[in-house]
Write an enzyme that holds these catalytic residues in place. Structure first.
Site, PDB file in Angstrom:
ATOM      1  N   MET A  34     -27.536  43.928 -25.565  1.00  0.00           N
ATOM      2  CA  MET A  34     -26.701  45.119 -25.376  1.00  0.00           C
ATOM      3  C   MET A  34     -26.412  45.745 -26.745  1.00  0.00           C
ATOM      4  SD  MET A  34     -24.355  44.457 -22.070  1.00  0.00           S
ATOM      5  CE  MET A  34     -23.072  43.515 -22.848  1.00  0.00           C
ATOM      6  N   ALA A  36     -25.519  46.012 -30.935  1.00  0.00           N
ATOM      7  CA  ALA A  36     -24.620  45.418 -31.929  1.00  0.00           C
ATOM      8  C   ALA A  36     -25.237  44.106 -32.417  1.00  0.00           C
ATOM      9  CB  ALA A  36     -23.215  45.207 -31.366  1.00  0.00           C
ATOM     10  N   LEU A  37     -26.481  44.218 -32.836  1.00  0.00           N
ATOM     11  CA  LEU A  37     -27.279  43.031 -33.144  1.00  0.00           C
ATOM     12  C   LEU A  37     -26.707  42.248 -34.316  1.00  0.00           C
ATOM     13  CD1 LEU A  37     -30.913  44.444 -32.750  1.00  0.00           C
ATOM     14  CD2 LEU A  37     -29.416  43.417 -31.023  1.00  0.00           C
ATOM     15  N   ASP A  39     -27.106  38.012 -36.313  1.00  0.00           N
ATOM     16  CA  ASP A  39     -28.152  37.022 -36.609  1.00  0.00           C
ATOM     17  C   ASP A  39     -28.541  36.189 -35.390  1.00  0.00           C
ATOM     18  OD1 ASP A  39     -28.237  37.971 -39.139  1.00  0.00           O
ATOM     19  OD2 ASP A  39     -27.251  36.257 -40.087  1.00  0.00           O
ATOM     20  N   HIS A  41     -28.940  37.380 -32.280  1.00  0.00           N
ATOM     21  CA  HIS A  41     -30.022  38.149 -31.635  1.00  0.00           C
ATOM     22  C   HIS A  41     -31.307  38.042 -32.458  1.00  0.00           C
ATOM     23  CE1 HIS A  41     -26.398  40.617 -30.286  1.00  0.00           C
ATOM     24  NE2 HIS A  41     -26.969  40.314 -29.138  1.00  0.00           N
ATOM     25  N   LYS A 153     -25.384  30.731 -26.410  1.00  0.00           N
ATOM     26  CA  LYS A 153     -23.990  31.168 -26.545  1.00  0.00           C
ATOM     27  C   LYS A 153     -23.462  31.578 -25.157  1.00  0.00           C
ATOM     28  CE  LYS A 153     -20.340  33.587 -28.012  1.00  0.00           C
ATOM     29  NZ  LYS A 153     -20.365  34.807 -27.271  1.00  0.00           N
ATOM     30  N   MET A 188     -21.525  33.628 -33.145  1.00  0.00           N
ATOM     31  CA  MET A 188     -21.730  35.070 -33.346  1.00  0.00           C
ATOM     32  C   MET A 188     -21.675  35.813 -32.024  1.00  0.00           C
ATOM     33  SD  MET A 188     -24.485  35.482 -36.342  1.00  0.00           S
ATOM     34  CE  MET A 188     -24.197  34.667 -37.916  1.00  0.00           C
ATOM     35  N   ARG A 191     -18.480  40.934 -29.850  1.00  0.00           N
ATOM     36  CA  ARG A 191     -17.025  41.049 -29.648  1.00  0.00           C
ATOM     37  C   ARG A 191     -16.237  40.647 -30.893  1.00  0.00           C
ATOM     38  NH1 ARG A 191     -18.411  40.373 -24.234  1.00  0.00           N
ATOM     39  NH2 ARG A 191     -17.562  42.112 -23.061  1.00  0.00           N
TER      40      ARG A 191
HETATM   41  O1  PAF Z   1     -26.370  38.787 -23.070  1.00  0.00           O
HETATM   42  C1  PAF Z   1     -26.385  40.028 -23.016  1.00  0.00           C
HETATM   43  O2  PAF Z   1     -26.308  40.713 -24.034  1.00  0.00           O
HETATM   44  C2  PAF Z   1     -26.474  40.720 -21.670  1.00  0.00           C
HETATM   45  O3  PAF Z   1     -25.747  40.043 -20.713  1.00  0.00           O
HETATM   46  C3  PAF Z   1     -27.923  40.954 -21.204  1.00  0.00           C
HETATM   47  C4  PAF Z   1     -28.655  39.648 -20.956  1.00  0.00           C
HETATM   48  C5  PAF Z   1     -28.658  41.788 -22.230  1.00  0.00           C
HETATM   49  C6  PAF Z   1     -27.909  41.737 -19.877  1.00  0.00           C
HETATM   50  O4  PAF Z   1     -27.276  42.964 -20.022  1.00  0.00           O
END
Ligand code: PAF
Length: 282
Positions: A34, A36-37, A39, A41, A153, A188, A191
């Site tokens: 979603m 807001a990447l 480390d 991600h 996580k 991480m 939020r």
């Molecule tokens: O973990 C997340 O960021 C979200 O729940 C996902 C898997 C991208 C689905 O919207």
């Protein structure tokens, strides 16, 4: 300067690309996010790059998985800097569809996984996992990915997605990757950006308490003997509320009092009006 990944907004554009990659025999990986990447991600992107010939990162703030309008409204949206963070990784596409591309007018299907979603975050965030299961199904069918990468996580989410992929015969291999933590132990999460400086300083207490409890649970102590004092210390550290602090089976998420077999400790707690979650292996 390294160029960022190509941003693809339309499902059909993405499909044309993936079809061409598949025609070349490529293994396609997807990292659903979603945005807001952080480390955490990027560690999923690294894992996908190791295993796959082509990698898609999806960036979609999914309105259906938010059960609070204000949480959705204040969720960080940082597409430009996300694309910049992905630049060094050689990602093949950043799929950032609009809400109507994912949920066109008249959309009325929900994917719902029973049982696993009745507990933990599922019990406290009604509809959340239906929203997750629905969007993840859509992202799998839209990207046609062979492999999909999720962080531990969100361990319950990982188990829900595994179950759903199995139940629906989705031809995608689900890969779970370890939680990435700040140097002070805080898991991480986008939020964390919502915390005040004071909240950010207090936040690592959650992981710290969980690590201490995991050691005690491993020694055979029952959860009921540890829970009360841990909650008190967290409240003393500034947490407003501990929503859950539970020991559960690692596969079926059944409630446990003692660590018998593969078990994990799960917590959700509020700090600064922000809901933080974490889980660790026991
Ligand atoms: O973990 C997340 O960021 C979200 O729940 C996902 C898997 C991208 C689905 O919207």
């Amino acid at each position: 300067m390294v160029n960022g990944p190509e941003i693809v907004r339309a499902r059909d554009d993405l499909r044309a690309r993936v079809d061409a990659w598949h025609a070349d025999g490529a293994v396609v990986g997807v990292v659903p996010t979603m945005g807001a990447l952080h480390d955490g991600h990027l560690s999923l992107v690294e894992a996908a790059k190791r295993d796959c010939d082509r990698v898609i990162v999806t960036l979609f703030v999914n309105p259906r998985q938010f059960n609070s309008a204000s949480d959705l409204a204040t969720y960080p949206r940082t597409e430009e800097s996300d694309a910049a963070k992905l630049a060094p990784f050689g990602v093949d596409a950043l799929y950032a569809p609009s809400v109507t591309e994912v949920y066109p007018a008249g959309f009325c299907t929900t994917v719902s996984v029973a049982g696993l979603t009745d507990v933990l975050c599922g019990a406290h965030r009604p509809g959340h996992f239906d929203g997750v299961a629905t969007v993840v199904t859509k992202l799998f069918t839209q990207t046609k990915a062979d492999r999909a990468y999720f962080g531990q996580k969100d361990y319950q989410q990982l188990q829900v997605v595994r179950r759903m992929a199995m139940d629906l015969d989705l031809e995608v291999t689900i890969v779970g990757c370890p939680t990435v933590r700040e140097t002070d132990g805080l898991a991480m999460s986008p939020r964390n950006l919502k915390l005040t400086d004071e909240g950010r300083a207090a936040a690592p207490a959650l992981a710290r308490e969980m690590r201490t409890m995991a050691l005690q649970l491993r020694r055979g102590e029952p959860l009921y003997a540890l829970r009360g004092a841990a909650v008190e210390r967290l409240e003393g550290a500034g947490f407003e509320k501990v929503e859950y602090l539970e020991l559960r089976g690692a596969e079926d998420l059944e409630l446990l009092e003692r660590a018998v077999g593969p078990a994990r400790l799960f917590a959700a707690a509020w700090l600064d009006g922000v809901r933080l979650i974490d889980n660790i292996e026991v």
